[in-house]
Write an enzyme that holds these catalytic residues in place. Structure first.
Site, PDB file in Angstrom:
ATOM      1  CG  ASN A   9       1.862  59.899 -14.201  1.00  0.00           C
ATOM      2  OD1 ASN A   9       0.642  59.433 -14.025  1.00  0.00           O
ATOM      3  ND2 ASN A   9       2.120  60.004 -15.235  1.00  0.00           N
ATOM      4  CD  GLU A  36      -0.947  58.838 -17.396  1.00  0.00           C
ATOM      5  OE1 GLU A  36      -1.518  58.024 -18.165  1.00  0.00           O
ATOM      6  OE2 GLU A  36      -0.094  58.710 -16.644  1.00  0.00           O
ATOM      7  CE1 TYR A 107       2.657  61.416 -18.467  1.00  0.00           C
ATOM      8  CE2 TYR A 107       0.369  62.121 -19.759  1.00  0.00           C
ATOM      9  CZ  TYR A 107       1.475  61.078 -19.416  1.00  0.00           C
ATOM     10  OH  TYR A 107       1.160  59.753 -19.763  1.00  0.00           O
ATOM     11  CG  ASP A 150       5.570  61.038 -16.161  1.00  0.00           C
ATOM     12  OD1 ASP A 150       6.931  60.931 -16.328  1.00  0.00           O
ATOM     13  OD2 ASP A 150       4.854  60.322 -16.533  1.00  0.00           O
ATOM     14  CG  ASN A 152       7.036  59.332 -19.641  1.00  0.00           C
ATOM     15  OD1 ASN A 152       6.789  58.547 -19.117  1.00  0.00           O
ATOM     16  ND2 ASN A 152       5.757  60.073 -19.925  1.00  0.00           N
ATOM     17  CG  ASP A 252       2.355  53.524 -13.465  1.00  0.00           C
ATOM     18  OD1 ASP A 252       1.904  54.826 -13.220  1.00  0.00           O
ATOM     19  OD2 ASP A 252       2.275  53.121 -14.587  1.00  0.00           O
ATOM     20  CG  HIS A 253       4.679  57.877 -12.156  1.00  0.00           C
ATOM     21  ND1 HIS A 253       5.712  58.367 -12.975  1.00  0.00           N
ATOM     22  CD2 HIS A 253       3.882  57.319 -13.043  1.00  0.00           C
ATOM     23  CE1 HIS A 253       5.493  57.967 -14.151  1.00  0.00           C
ATOM     24  NE2 HIS A 253       4.466  57.532 -14.344  1.00  0.00           N
TER      25      HIS A 253
END
Length: 262
Positions: A9, A36, A107, A150, A152, A252-253
Site C-alpha cells: 500500500n 491506494e 484494496y 491491503d 485491512n 504507513d505500510h
C-alpha cells in the site's frame, strides 16, 4: 517459471514514485502490486517504472482515492476488475501471467473508526465487500491464482501488537476476522506469509500517529499474500520489509514479499 512478487500500500503512487523506484532498484521483484495509488491510471508515472524494467501494467484508478495497480517485468494481461458491494471504487484488478497464474490485487475498504454498521456506513461497506468476495469465490472456485493486497484486517492474535486491546478496534474485531476468514475459506486460499512464518508477531502497518513507530512497535499485519492450494506449495521465502517504513516520507505500510517456483 520462478518469479518474485511484492504487495505494498503505497499511499499515493505519484507522491511516492521515488520510493517505488527505490524498491524496484533494491529488491527487484518481478511483479509489484500497489494499493491506494490515489491516481487516475493515465497519471501514474509509468515512464519512471518502465525505465527500471517494469514495462507492463494493469490498473484501475481514481483521482485522490483508492486505486490498484500491478507493475510487472513479465508480460501480464488484464482479466478483470470487480466492484464488490457496488461502491464504484477502484479496489480490485486481476492480471494473468504467461504461465497461466492469475494475480488478484485487492484494496479492501478500511471500514472507518467505529465497528458498528448501524452508525458507521463505512464499516457496513467493508463487511458487504468481504461478503461479496466470499460469494464470488464460492460461485467460481479460483485456480492457479495468487491474491495479494491491503485487506485491512489483521486476522490472527499475533498479527497485532495487543490482541485484547484491539478486539474493539476496526481491523481486528471478531466480525471482521470472521468475514475475512469466510472469504479465505470460500476460495480455499492459503496464507503464504504465515505458511512460511507460522509463529511470532508479524506486522506490515504502523500508524502515522505514533511519534516513534519503530520503538513503540504497535503494528498490525494488514497486508497479505494468499495462493490457491494447487500452487501454494510453490510459494516460499516470505518476508516483510520493515525498514521501508522508515524511509523518508514513507507510506504507513511496509511491502510484503513472496517467491513462487512454477
Amino acid at each position: 517459471m520462478a518469479f518474485s512478487l511484492a504487495t505494498w500500500n503505497i499511499n499515493s503512487v505519484r507522491l511516492r514514485a521515488d520510493l517505488v523506484a527505490r524498491l524496484m532498484r533494491e529488491e527487484m521483484p518481478d511483479v509489484l502490486c500497489l494499493q491506494e495509488c490515489k491516481s487516475p491510471v493515465d497519471k501514474i508515472p509509468v515512464e519512471i517504472f518502465e525505465a527500471l524494467g517494469y514495462t507492463h501494467m494493469v490498473a484501475r484508478g481514481q483521482k485522490g482515492y483508492n486505486g490498484v495497480a500491478i507493475l510487472s517485468k513479465l508480460p501480464i494481461e488484464e482479466v478483470g476488475a470487480a466492484d464488490y458491494a457496488k461502491l464504484g471504487h477502484a479496489r480490485h484488478i486481476a492480471g494473468r501471467l504467461e504461465n497461466g497464474v492469475t494475480i488478484h490485487n485487492f484494496y479492501v475498504p478500511a471500514g472507518g473508526d467505529v465497528p458498528d454498521r448501524e452508525v458507521n456506513e463505512k464499516f457496513g461497506q467493508k463487511l458487504d465487500y468481504l461478503a461479496e468476495m466470499r460469494d464470488a469465490f464460492h460461485a467460481e472456485a479460483p485456480e492457479k491464482a495468487i491474491l495479494v493486497g491491503d485487506l485491512n484486517i489483521a486476522p490472527r492474535e499475533d498479527d497485532v501488537w495487543d490482541h485484547k486491546k484491539l478486539l474493539k478496534i476496526v481491523s481486528h474485531t471478531p466480525v471482521e476476522v470472521e468475514a475475512l476468514g469466510a472469504a479465505q475459506d470460500a476460495g480455499k486460499w492459503v496464507d503464504i506469509t504465515r505458511k512460511d512464518i507460522p509463529e511470532g508477531l508479524l506486522y506490515s502497518w504502523w500508524s502515522y500517529r505514533a511519534r516513534d513507530w519503530d520503538e513503540a512497535d504497535k503494528g498490525r499485519r494488514l497486508d497479505h499474500v494468499w495462493a490457491t492450494p494447487d500452487i501454494a506449495n510453490a510459494g516460499h521465502s516470505s518476508r516483510i520489509l520493515r525498514p521501508v517504513r522508515g524511509w523518508e516520507k514513507p507510506s504507513d505500510h511496509a511491502p510484503v514479499f513472496a517467491e513462487f517456483d512454477l
